[in-house]
Write a protein that holds these residues in place. Structure first.
Motif, PDB file in Angstrom:
ATOM      1  N   GLY A  37      33.890  40.264  64.105  1.00 42.85           N
ATOM      2  CA  GLY A  37      34.854  39.243  64.486  1.00 42.85           C
ATOM      3  C   GLY A  37      36.239  39.788  64.708  1.00 42.85           C
ATOM      4  O   GLY A  37      37.131  39.052  65.079  1.00 42.85           O
ATOM      5  N   ARG A  42      35.567  35.368  61.798  1.00 43.00           N
ATOM      6  CA  ARG A  42      35.320  33.940  61.639  1.00 43.00           C
ATOM      7  C   ARG A  42      35.023  33.600  60.201  1.00 43.00           C
ATOM      8  O   ARG A  42      34.201  34.217  59.550  1.00 43.00           O
ATOM      9  CB  ARG A  42      34.137  33.523  62.527  1.00 43.00           C
ATOM     10  N   ILE A  94      37.397  32.405  69.416  1.00 42.66           N
ATOM     11  CA  ILE A  94      37.112  33.388  70.465  1.00 42.66           C
ATOM     12  C   ILE A  94      38.396  34.178  70.692  1.00 42.66           C
ATOM     13  O   ILE A  94      39.460  33.603  70.939  1.00 42.66           O
ATOM     14  CB  ILE A  94      36.631  32.715  71.757  1.00 42.66           C
ATOM     15  N   GLU A  95      38.269  35.504  70.583  1.00 42.14           N
ATOM     16  CA  GLU A  95      39.445  36.383  70.586  1.00 42.14           C
ATOM     17  C   GLU A  95      39.681  37.010  71.945  1.00 42.14           C
ATOM     18  O   GLU A  95      38.746  37.315  72.676  1.00 42.14           O
ATOM     19  CB  GLU A  95      39.255  37.479  69.539  1.00 42.14           C
ATOM     20  N   CYS A 133      43.841  34.331  69.909  1.00 36.70           N
ATOM     21  CA  CYS A 133      42.521  33.694  69.906  1.00 36.70           C
ATOM     22  C   CYS A 133      42.663  32.198  70.119  1.00 36.70           C
ATOM     23  O   CYS A 133      43.719  31.616  69.858  1.00 36.70           O
ATOM     24  CB  CYS A 133      41.753  33.994  68.617  1.00 36.70           C
ATOM     25  N   SER A 170      35.432  39.030  71.044  1.00 39.37           N
ATOM     26  CA  SER A 170      34.512  38.434  70.070  1.00 39.37           C
ATOM     27  C   SER A 170      33.078  38.796  70.397  1.00 39.37           C
ATOM     28  O   SER A 170      32.727  39.037  71.558  1.00 39.37           O
ATOM     29  CB  SER A 170      34.652  36.910  70.056  1.00 39.37           C
TER      30      SER A 170
END
Length: 329
Positions: A37, A42, A94-95, A133, A170
């Motif tokens: 992550g 996460r 979501i990065e 993110c 991600s």
């Protein structure tokens, strides 16, 4: 000579590729080590039984009497992520990453995505100057994140990444795992949710004008049709509401704990207003079982509210904050 120029050209190209690869490796080293992550690892909700029945939000004073344990720390969640105010355990992140500093116009563009379906979305700027993110709520009062919302969120993130020349770092989303986590998050939210209320009962119903005068004396604003509320100072938010009662009650007093700042103070203000109504209109203040509430009972409930507010904070949801209010809509 032609062969020499070709060789020199290949050598120059190799040097450029080597420099680019070295720069990419250095950039990646700025990211937090460990876990797929990345910096925004996460947070996972504490394990719970997916088959457990889902109840409605708490709607009475005595439902707060059972303490709710704090949400467990997420697997892989680090002190660094907490320091940078990363995603809560009720969100899916979501990065994004770019070469060089993340431009402010890019961050502003990311911040424009505020909601997918019924789920709030927020942008968090990363601890690295080149990272950010987008986080979507796994659950809320409207239910848990469904496949349509997940697909739309994923597609929008890919579209944004393409238009802003960002890289999604991600790990690929596993839809079944996300839905499993979303159901756990919904269970957890239902466990900690709290709407606290009590009623005023009288022998004879007073006139509407008498009720309105009591509300004005208590410093409340009118909603119309016998409904009143206290407004939070400096904002349009509601601290508590006074509504026409049901099951024989004259009035009902209700506070939505997740949506108010300083819930204990809000509770005290609601109790004080209720006493003004009682003094003006007569009657008794009772809970949903028709048990009379005195100062000792109000004090006990205040302690319950303080304990529940602490559970929210430990779960990363501060009562009255924007994210908390958007989840508990």
């Amino acid at each position: 000579w032609d062969s020499l120029w070709v060789a020199l050209g290949l050598l120059a190209l190799g040097l450029l590729l080597a420099v680019a690869f070295h720069s990419f490796i250095e950039l990646r080293q700025h990211r937090k080590s460990g876990g797929s992550g990345g910096l925004f690892a996460r947070a996972l909700p504490a394990s719970s039984n997916d088959d457990a029945s889902l109840s409605e939000p708490h709607s009475s004073t005595d439902e707060l009497s059972t303490p709710v344990p704090p949400l467990g720390s997420a697997a892989g969640q680090s002190a660094e992520a907490e320091h940078w105010n990363g995603p809560t355990s009720f969100e899916l992140a979501i990065e994004f990453e770019c070469l060089g500093r993340m431009p402010e116009p890019t961050l502003e563009e990311l911040r424009t995505l505020r909601r997918i379906g019924s789920k709030p979305v927020r942008c968090i700027e990363g601890p690295g100057f080149h990272q950010a993110c987008l986080c979507i709520a796994l659950a809320g009062r409207s239910g848990f994140l469904n496949l349509l919302e997940l697909d739309e969120f994923s597609a929008r993130c890919e579209e944004i990444a393409g238009s802003l020349e960002l890289t999604i770092t991600s790990a690929p989303l596993d839809a079944s795992e996300v839905i499993h986590l979303a159901r756990q998050a919904e269970e957890r939210l239902l466990e900690i949710d709290a709407q606290v209320q009590f009623s005023l009962v009288t022998d004879r119903p007073p006139s509407l004008s008498a009720i309105e005068q009591a509300a004005q004396h208590a410093g409340l604003l009118a909603w119309g049709e016998g409904r009143f509320f206290m407004q939070e100072q400096g904002s349009d938010d509601v601290v508590f509401s006074v509504l026409p009662g049901d099951q024989g009650a004259l009035l009902g007093f209700m506070m939505d704990l997740p949506r108010v700042q300083e819930p204990v103070e809000a509770w005290a203000a609601m109790v004080e207003a209720a006493k003004v109504f009682q003094q003006s209109l007569g009657g008794q203040l009772v809970d949903e079982r028709n048990a009379v509430l005195d100062d000792k009972a109000f004090g006990y409930i205040a302690q319950q509210i303080q304990d529940r507010a602490r559970v929210f904070v430990e779960a990363g949801l501060v009562p009255g904050d924007d994210l908390t209010k958007r989840i508990f809509t």
